[in-house]
Design a protein around this motif. Structure first.
Motif, PDB file in Angstrom:
ATOM      1  N   ASP A 247       0.828  -1.203   0.000  1.00 22.37           N
ATOM      2  CA  ASP A 247       0.000   0.000   0.000  1.00 22.37           C
ATOM      3  C   ASP A 247       0.865   1.256   0.000  1.00 22.37           C
ATOM      4  O   ASP A 247       0.592   2.211  -0.729  1.00 22.37           O
ATOM      5  CB  ASP A 247      -0.918   0.029   1.230  1.00 22.37           C
TER       6      ASP A 247
ATOM      7  N   SER B 283       2.519   1.642  -3.492  1.00 22.92           N
ATOM      8  CA  SER B 283       1.657   2.136  -4.571  1.00 22.92           C
ATOM      9  C   SER B 283       1.164   3.547  -4.267  1.00 22.92           C
ATOM     10  O   SER B 283       0.960   4.341  -5.179  1.00 22.92           O
ATOM     11  CB  SER B 283       0.513   1.176  -4.885  1.00 22.92           C
ATOM     12  N   GLY B 284       1.013   3.873  -2.973  1.00 22.73           N
ATOM     13  CA  GLY B 284       0.621   5.230  -2.618  1.00 22.73           C
ATOM     14  C   GLY B 284       1.696   6.250  -2.974  1.00 22.73           C
ATOM     15  O   GLY B 284       1.410   7.370  -3.386  1.00 22.73           O
TER      16      GLY B 284
ATOM     17  N   ARG C 253      -8.590   7.367  -8.054  1.00 26.10           N
ATOM     18  CA  ARG C 253      -7.408   7.576  -7.215  1.00 26.10           C
ATOM     19  C   ARG C 253      -6.519   8.681  -7.808  1.00 26.10           C
ATOM     20  O   ARG C 253      -6.021   9.536  -7.094  1.00 26.10           O
ATOM     21  CB  ARG C 253      -6.621   6.262  -7.114  1.00 26.10           C
TER      22      ARG C 253
ATOM     23  N   ARG D 299      -8.138  12.073  -7.217  1.00 26.92           N
ATOM     24  CA  ARG D 299      -7.945  12.529  -5.831  1.00 26.92           C
ATOM     25  C   ARG D 299      -6.527  13.058  -5.649  1.00 26.92           C
ATOM     26  O   ARG D 299      -6.311  14.046  -4.952  1.00 26.92           O
ATOM     27  CB  ARG D 299      -8.182  11.382  -4.854  1.00 26.92           C
TER      28      ARG D 299
ATOM     29  N   LEU E 120      -6.344  16.409  -7.071  1.00 29.28           N
ATOM     30  CA  LEU E 120      -7.092  17.326  -6.213  1.00 29.28           C
ATOM     31  C   LEU E 120      -6.270  17.739  -4.992  1.00 29.28           C
ATOM     32  O   LEU E 120      -6.362  18.871  -4.519  1.00 29.28           O
ATOM     33  CB  LEU E 120      -8.370  16.614  -5.766  1.00 29.28           C
ATOM     34  N   ARG E 121      -5.449  16.808  -4.505  1.00 25.26           N
ATOM     35  CA  ARG E 121      -4.586  17.171  -3.379  1.00 25.26           C
ATOM     36  C   ARG E 121      -3.504  18.148  -3.832  1.00 25.26           C
ATOM     37  O   ARG E 121      -3.079  19.011  -3.082  1.00 25.26           O
ATOM     38  CB  ARG E 121      -3.956  15.924  -2.756  1.00 25.26           C
TER      39      ARG E 121
ATOM     40  N   MET F  45     -12.419  19.212  -9.055  1.00 19.24           N
ATOM     41  CA  MET F  45     -13.469  18.786  -8.116  1.00 19.24           C
ATOM     42  C   MET F  45     -14.631  18.174  -8.906  1.00 19.24           C
ATOM     43  O   MET F  45     -15.194  17.148  -8.527  1.00 19.24           O
ATOM     44  CB  MET F  45     -13.999  19.976  -7.313  1.00 19.24           C
TER      45      MET F  45
END
Lengths: 124, 421
Positions: free
Chosen positions: B9, B12-13, B218, B221, B224-225, B234
């Motif tokens: 995790d 991949s993050g 994903r 997002r 968006l960050r 958005m």
């Protein structure tokens, strides 16, 4: 004594969970909560939506600023929270404005939608 | 989750960020990929012992850069650099790295990485395949399965796409505001392609194709960050979340498509919808409408209706009119026909799509909708003709199965309409 237990984790990593992995985590957490609830020790539980859905109201010299995104300063500390049920983000921002006005000094209010909410199971 | 799942995790993050930075260092996609691979291998060896580093991306960038430089030197003159276990203060170095790679750097790195996959000289499928391989880190086999092609063919497709972008001139300077906005628009379009690839090929939850939808969400997002104040991003996130929230309800047990009106709305994912609504709320405050926000608003009106009869078709029709203005296209006009038919009857819908028949003659949905409108009006023979044409143009088994179901319905209606029945 009432305690708030706040969860912190890497959003990138949690966001990489598959639906199945997420469901397993939620199931395991629910088992812990159930034990606490049976003992009459569980207050409200909330899972927040990702920080991308957050809006922050920051107090400044004039009117507070409304900023997209989560609270990102490190020189201020997490001091408390409110749960409000609003029709829209606009209404929630207004509620935060009222709180900001009533609260002296500076500070910020992060407005974060709640994904999952379980009301308190504490004995009244 | 097993003991090493947290490492997967974390890897991949951290991948987009680490790959983006390594690409900036090496200015070569293959070298960056090799360096990242090497860093991941070392993480798998080191992290179970040391625990997760404070900033996994910074760790991977640091180790990846060293191993990449090592590679280059080794190739140059077979000299070996010290192992990272021997580099005394990796912790300090890591903190130092994290500081130097501040937010703005990371942002442009990731945007650049996504942007090279959005090169308009690449056909849509190559853009999608490349992004899934490079940014998301899916294996060639996974991507091949999602596209329903052989592994060798997909390998070739990705290699070809890489060769083409290697030849393209890409600036490694920090982009100015205009260039940044331009890149963001291209990247948003590419992510939407990734989603649509998954959306149109999906045949139910758990399919490889629906993983593409997850991946697109994903990536959105992530954008968006990086760009928290962009209403169109958005809007894109809201749109994808609402479309994907219906996954469980979109197919029957045989994998045939179930239309919106016939879906079991209790199967729609509430958390995804809640997230979408809150993002749309945020976007609207900016008063800078765009194509994704308007499409998300249309999707939200469907999502908010408790039953099909509760749908606010008048508002949907107005939003489609806005969309036609922002992005004039026969496909948008075709979609508006459904709202018109719901508001004013199938005759009005039919009249609306008539002028589109030329430009959309080879478009599956045109003939599907044409047949549906004719069926509503009881013009069964013509409806059958349109449905036959749709089946011939369908690109997935689910699409074809859906039209066949409409044909069955048509036949049943025809039988019950016979005199004496």
């Amino acid at each position: 004594m009432l305690y708030a237990i706040l969860c912190y984790n890497d959003e990138n990593a949690v966001g990489a969970w598959s639906a199945e992995e997420d469901a397993i985590v939620m199931r395991d957490l629910a088992a812990v909560q159930e034990k606490l609830a049976k003992a009459g020790k569980l207050g409200p539980v909330a899972r927040l939506l990702p920080t991308t859905s957050a809006t922050t109201l920051r107090k400044g010299a004039g009117e507070p600023l409304v900023i997209d995104g989560p609270f990102a300063e490190t020189k201020e500390q997490f001091l408390g929270f409110f749960v409000v049920d609003c029709m829209s983000l606009e209404e929630a921002i207004d509620a935060a404005r009222d709180l900001a006005r009533a609260n002296p000094g500076m500070g910020s209010y992060e407005i974060r939608p709640i994904a999952l909410y379980k009301p308190s199971e504490l004995p009244t | 989750m097993n003991d090493t799942a947290w490492i997967d995790d974390a890897l991949s993050g951290a991948r987009p960020q680490a790959m983006g930075a390594l690409l900036r260092y090496f200015r070569n996609l293959d070298l960056a990929e090799e360096a990242f691979q090497e860093a991941c291998l070392r993480a798998l060896k080191t992290w179970p012992r040391t625990g997760p580093p404070r900033d996994p991306a910074a760790w991977l960038i640091f180790v990846g850069r060293n191993s990449g430089i090592d590679q280059i030197r080794r190739k140059a003159r077979e000299t070996v650099l010290p192992d990272e276990d021997l580099l005394s203060d990796l912790d300090d170095a890591e903190a130092d790295m994290a500081e130097r790679l501040d937010g703005a750097h990371y942002r442009d790195d990731i945007l650049r990485l996504l942007f090279i996959c959005s090169n308009p000289s690449l056909p849509a499928t190559q853009q999608v395949a490349l992004a899934l391989r490079i940014v998301s880190g899916l294996s060639v086999r996974q991507i091949a399965r999602a596209f329903l092609v052989g592994e060798a063919a997909m390998e070739q497709r990705i290699t070809r796409a890489k060769a083409r972008i290697a030849a393209a001139d890409l600036s490694f300077d920090a982009p100015d505001a205009g260039e940044r906005a331009n890149r963001l628009t291209m990247v948003a379009a590419m992510i939407y392609l990734v989603f649509n690839e998954g959306y149109s090929a999906a045949s139910g939850p758990g399919s490889v194709s629906s993983d593409l939808c997850d991946e697109a969400i994903r990536l959105t997002r992530l954008l968006l960050r990086l760009f928290p104040a962009e209403p169109e991003i958005m809007g894109l996130a809201a749109l994808l979340l609402i479309q994907h929230s219906r996954l469980e309800a979109r197919f029957d047990d045989d994998g045939a498509i179930i239309l919106l009106d016939d879906q079991d709305r209790s199967l729609w994912s509430r958390p995804m919808m809640t997230e979408a609504f809150s993002l749309l709320d945020k976007a609207i405050r900016h008063r800078r409408p765009g194509i994704y926000q308007v499409q998300a608003a249309i999707a939200a009106l469907h999502a908010r209706a408790e039953t099909p009869a509760d749908t606010d078709w008048a508002q949907i029709d107005r939003l489609y009119a806005t969309l036609e203005h922002l992005q004039p296209s026969p496909v948008v006009s075709l979609n508006r026909a459904v709202a018109i038919a719901k508001l004013k009857g199938p005759e009005a819908g039919l009249a609306w799509i008539e002028p589109l028949s030329g430009s959309l003659d080879t478009y599956f949905y045109f003939h599907g909708l044409h047949g549906w409108l004719l069926m509503q009006m009881g013009r069964h023979r013509e409806a059958k003709f349109a449905f036959d044409r749709a089946i011939a143009l369908s690109s997935s088994a689910a699409e074809a199965a859906h039209i066949r179901m409409q044909l069955d319905r048509l036949e049943k209606d025809a039988v019950s309409a016979e005199p004496g029945k």
